[in-house]
Design a protein around this motif. Structure first.
Motif, PDB file in Angstrom:
ATOM      1  N   SER A 120       0.848  -1.189   0.000  1.00 11.16           N
ATOM      2  CA  SER A 120       0.000   0.000   0.000  1.00 11.16           C
ATOM      3  C   SER A 120       0.880   1.233   0.000  1.00 11.16           C
ATOM      4  CB  SER A 120      -0.940   0.015   1.210  1.00 11.16           C
ATOM      5  OG  SER A 120      -0.202  -0.083   2.413  1.00 11.16           O
ATOM      6  N   VAL A 121       0.318   2.337  -0.496  1.00 13.63           N
ATOM      7  CA  VAL A 121       1.046   3.606  -0.582  1.00 13.63           C
ATOM      8  C   VAL A 121       0.135   4.705  -0.063  1.00 13.63           C
ATOM      9  CG1 VAL A 121       2.101   5.299  -2.123  1.00 13.63           C
ATOM     10  CG2 VAL A 121       2.435   2.852  -2.550  1.00 13.63           C
ATOM     11  N   GLY A 122       0.629   5.476   0.897  1.00  9.00           N
ATOM     12  CA  GLY A 122      -0.103   6.619   1.411  1.00  9.00           C
ATOM     13  C   GLY A 122       0.482   7.913   0.883  1.00  9.00           C
ATOM     14  N   LEU A 123      -0.370   8.792   0.391  1.00 14.59           N
ATOM     15  CA  LEU A 123       0.058  10.078  -0.157  1.00 14.59           C
ATOM     16  C   LEU A 123      -0.419  11.183   0.767  1.00 14.59           C
ATOM     17  CD1 LEU A 123       1.242  11.746  -2.544  1.00 14.59           C
ATOM     18  CD2 LEU A 123      -1.030  11.674  -3.565  1.00 14.59           C
ATOM     19  N   PHE A 124       0.528  11.914   1.365  1.00 18.00           N
ATOM     20  CA  PHE A 124       0.197  12.984   2.305  1.00 18.00           C
ATOM     21  C   PHE A 124       0.334  14.337   1.613  1.00 18.00           C
ATOM     22  CE2 PHE A 124       1.455   9.476   5.088  1.00 18.00           C
ATOM     23  CZ  PHE A 124       0.349   9.427   5.915  1.00 18.00           C
ATOM     24  N   VAL A 125      -0.773  15.069   1.554  1.00 22.26           N
ATOM     25  CA  VAL A 125      -0.819  16.366   0.878  1.00 22.26           C
ATOM     26  C   VAL A 125      -1.432  17.390   1.829  1.00 22.26           C
ATOM     27  CG1 VAL A 125      -0.981  15.384  -1.434  1.00 22.26           C
ATOM     28  CG2 VAL A 125      -3.058  15.786  -0.131  1.00 22.26           C
ATOM     29  N   ARG A 126      -1.122  18.665   1.615  1.00 18.29           N
ATOM     30  CA  ARG A 126      -1.667  19.713   2.483  1.00 18.29           C
ATOM     31  C   ARG A 126      -2.402  20.800   1.708  1.00 18.29           C
ATOM     32  NH1 ARG A 126      -0.629  21.482   7.828  1.00 18.29           N
ATOM     33  NH2 ARG A 126       1.013  19.921   8.044  1.00 18.29           N
ATOM     34  N   ARG A 127      -1.955  21.119   0.502  1.00 18.62           N
ATOM     35  CA  ARG A 127      -2.518  22.269  -0.199  1.00 18.62           C
ATOM     36  C   ARG A 127      -2.499  22.044  -1.720  1.00 18.62           C
ATOM     37  NH1 ARG A 127       2.239  22.959   2.118  1.00 18.62           N
ATOM     38  NH2 ARG A 127       4.032  23.221   0.749  1.00 18.62           N
ATOM     39  N   LYS A 128      -3.407  22.702  -2.395  1.00 20.89           N
ATOM     40  CA  LYS A 128      -3.476  22.715  -3.863  1.00 20.89           C
ATOM     41  C   LYS A 128      -3.391  21.311  -4.460  1.00 20.89           C
ATOM     42  CE  LYS A 128      -0.200  25.938  -4.263  1.00 20.89           C
ATOM     43  NZ  LYS A 128       0.693  26.962  -4.849  1.00 20.89           N
ATOM     44  N   TYR A 129      -4.209  20.402  -3.949  1.00 19.63           N
ATOM     45  CA  TYR A 129      -4.101  19.010  -4.379  1.00 19.63           C
ATOM     46  C   TYR A 129      -5.252  18.560  -5.273  1.00 19.63           C
ATOM     47  CZ  TYR A 129      -6.854  18.746  -0.021  1.00 19.63           C
ATOM     48  OH  TYR A 129      -7.767  18.957   0.981  1.00 19.63           O
ATOM     49  N   HIS A 146      -7.511  -4.849  -1.198  1.00 22.00           N
ATOM     50  CA  HIS A 146      -6.726  -4.756   0.031  1.00 22.00           C
ATOM     51  C   HIS A 146      -5.441  -3.995  -0.273  1.00 22.00           C
ATOM     52  CE1 HIS A 146      -9.453  -7.627   1.888  1.00 22.00           C
ATOM     53  NE2 HIS A 146      -9.287  -8.410   0.829  1.00 22.00           N
ATOM     54  N   GLY A 147      -5.201  -2.914   0.426  1.00 22.01           N
ATOM     55  CA  GLY A 147      -4.034  -2.086   0.149  1.00 22.01           C
ATOM     56  C   GLY A 147      -4.293  -1.159  -1.023  1.00 22.01           C
ATOM     57  N   ARG A 157      -3.005  -0.688  10.437  1.00 24.79           N
ATOM     58  CA  ARG A 157      -3.786  -1.710   9.744  1.00 24.79           C
ATOM     59  C   ARG A 157      -2.968  -2.455   8.695  1.00 24.79           C
ATOM     60  NH1 ARG A 157      -9.217   1.919   8.563  1.00 24.79           N
ATOM     61  NH2 ARG A 157     -10.023   1.935  10.714  1.00 24.79           N
ATOM     62  N   ALA A 158      -1.917  -1.820   8.185  1.00 26.75           N
ATOM     63  CA  ALA A 158      -1.105  -2.455   7.148  1.00 26.75           C
ATOM     64  C   ALA A 158      -0.294  -3.601   7.744  1.00 26.75           C
ATOM     65  CB  ALA A 158      -0.173  -1.416   6.518  1.00 26.75           C
TER      66      ALA A 158
END
Length: 367
Positions: free
Chosen positions: A52-61, A80-81, A113-114
């Motif tokens: 699995s891959v998590g993408l963390f963004v804050r602005r202008k996404y 799953h994932g 959970r991963a």
């Protein structure tokens, strides 16, 4: 690979590409005639078959989310994932975290959970083809707490100035992490560590009022952990300014750079079904990257042309980057220019920038 999950952290990446990042984050900026900057790190993770891959963004996404969709283009739309786009969620009144630690604190369930035991972290500004499976095996062989990826740069450029550097001993262990501009070992903003250790350090940093995980948990505690260094020797470009974007876009016109990035490392992007490019009788194209869906009747030299561009008869495009669905009317001349999406340039117009600082036209402009 069930043992490894990924995190793409865009929180600390500044949007320094001027007009190109007015309405999008840097990771969503188009690159190399058909891709976005985010595609390269996602493709590295796809080839490593991460759980699995998590993408963390804050602005202008918004543009980024539109591009990524459900992750199908990178084989990450799974039951799953898969790909998790995790925008800000600051609704916990008891949350005392700061900086990118906010993302980690508010998404602890994503990590817990991963089933993966290790996490590889990356940004999007370093374009590379790092083999993450090889990095993972190297990390295990070294028995390290953290493994950082670096590249030795023979000829440092201005875009390398903001990058962190690493110093190593004879055992390839990191002895120092700093910003000394003349040091050749450039950190690629990629590291790997055990998930259990990561969660312990997140908790510790928040409890002590820290803000940024890499700086406060790893860089400040480099003597506390065993930090190994993995040397990457493949294609590499840093996109952290308008000048570096322009320069590295045109550098891909060199065969050795293009093949170094694409020949053995498939890069996936959002699928778009368009007709092949049409070259009319009056067209003349040399040393250029041209995507599909274009209609070219003019002259194109040493340029990067994205999908759906229309270049009318008599128009000349030289040393320029022309993004999606732009229209250049008859007898217009463009040299040393970056033209964002959906720009319409009237006939007989002449736009000339400097080769070291290109002229930039913002998205959807009419000139």
């Amino acid at each position: 690979m069930k043992e490894l999950m990924g995190v793409i952290n865009l929180d600390h990446e500044l949007d320094n590409l001027n007009e190109l990042t007015y309405f999008r984050c840097g990771a969503a900026v188009p690159f190399a005639s058909r891709y976005r900057l985010i595609d390269f790190v996602l493709s590295n993770m796809m080839r490593a078959e991460l759980e699995s891959v998590g993408l963390f963004v804050r602005r202008k996404y918004r543009s980024l989310m539109d591009h990524l969709g459900d992750g199908k283009s990178w084989d990450m739309n799974r039951k799953h994932g898969g790909l998790f786009i995790l925008p800000p969620d600051w609704n916990d009144p008891t949350d005392t975290s700061l900086g990118d630690l906010q993302h980690y604190h508010n998404n602890l369930d994503f990590f817990k959970r991963a089933s993966a035991k290790y996490i590889v972290f990356s940004g999007s500004q370093h374009i590379n083809t790092v083999d993450l499976q090889d990095l993972y095996q190297y990390h295990l062989e070294q028995g390290a707490d953290v493994t950082m990826v670096y590249k030795q740069i023979d000829e440092l450029q201005p875009e390398h100035d903001p990058c962190l550097r690493v110093e190593l001993n004879d055992d390839n262990l990191v002895t120092n992490i700093h910003h000394e501009k003349h040091h050749p070992n450039v950190y690629l903003d990629i590291f790997i560590m055990e998930k259990k250790l990561f969660l312990e350090q997140v908790e510790h940093c928040i409890a002590h009022g820290e803000s940024y995980f890499f700086r406060d948990a790893i860089q400040k505690n480099r003597h506390k952990f065993k930090i190994s260094a993995y040397e990457y020797k493949g294609y590499h470009a840093v996109i952290n300014s308008l000048e570096s974007y322009y320069k590295n876009s045109l550098e891909l016109l060199k065969q050795e750079n293009y093949f170094g990035l694409f020949k053995e490392n498939p890069v996936q992007t959002k699928i778009k079904y368009e007709a092949p490019t049409r070259y009319l009788d009056s067209a003349s194209v040399s040393n250029s990257l041209v995507a599909n869906g274009c209609v070219i009747a003019g002259t194109v030299e040493n340029s990067v042309i994205f999908r759906g561009v229309q270049i009318r008869k008599g128009a000349r495009i030289i040393n320029s980057v022309i993004m999606q669905k732009c229209v250049i009317e008859e007898n217009a001349v463009i040299e040393n220019v970056i033209m964002d999406k959906d720009v319409h340039l009237s006939k007989d117009r002449i736009l000339v920038g400097d080769s070291r600082r290109p002229f930039v036209i913002a998205k959807s402009s009419k000139i």
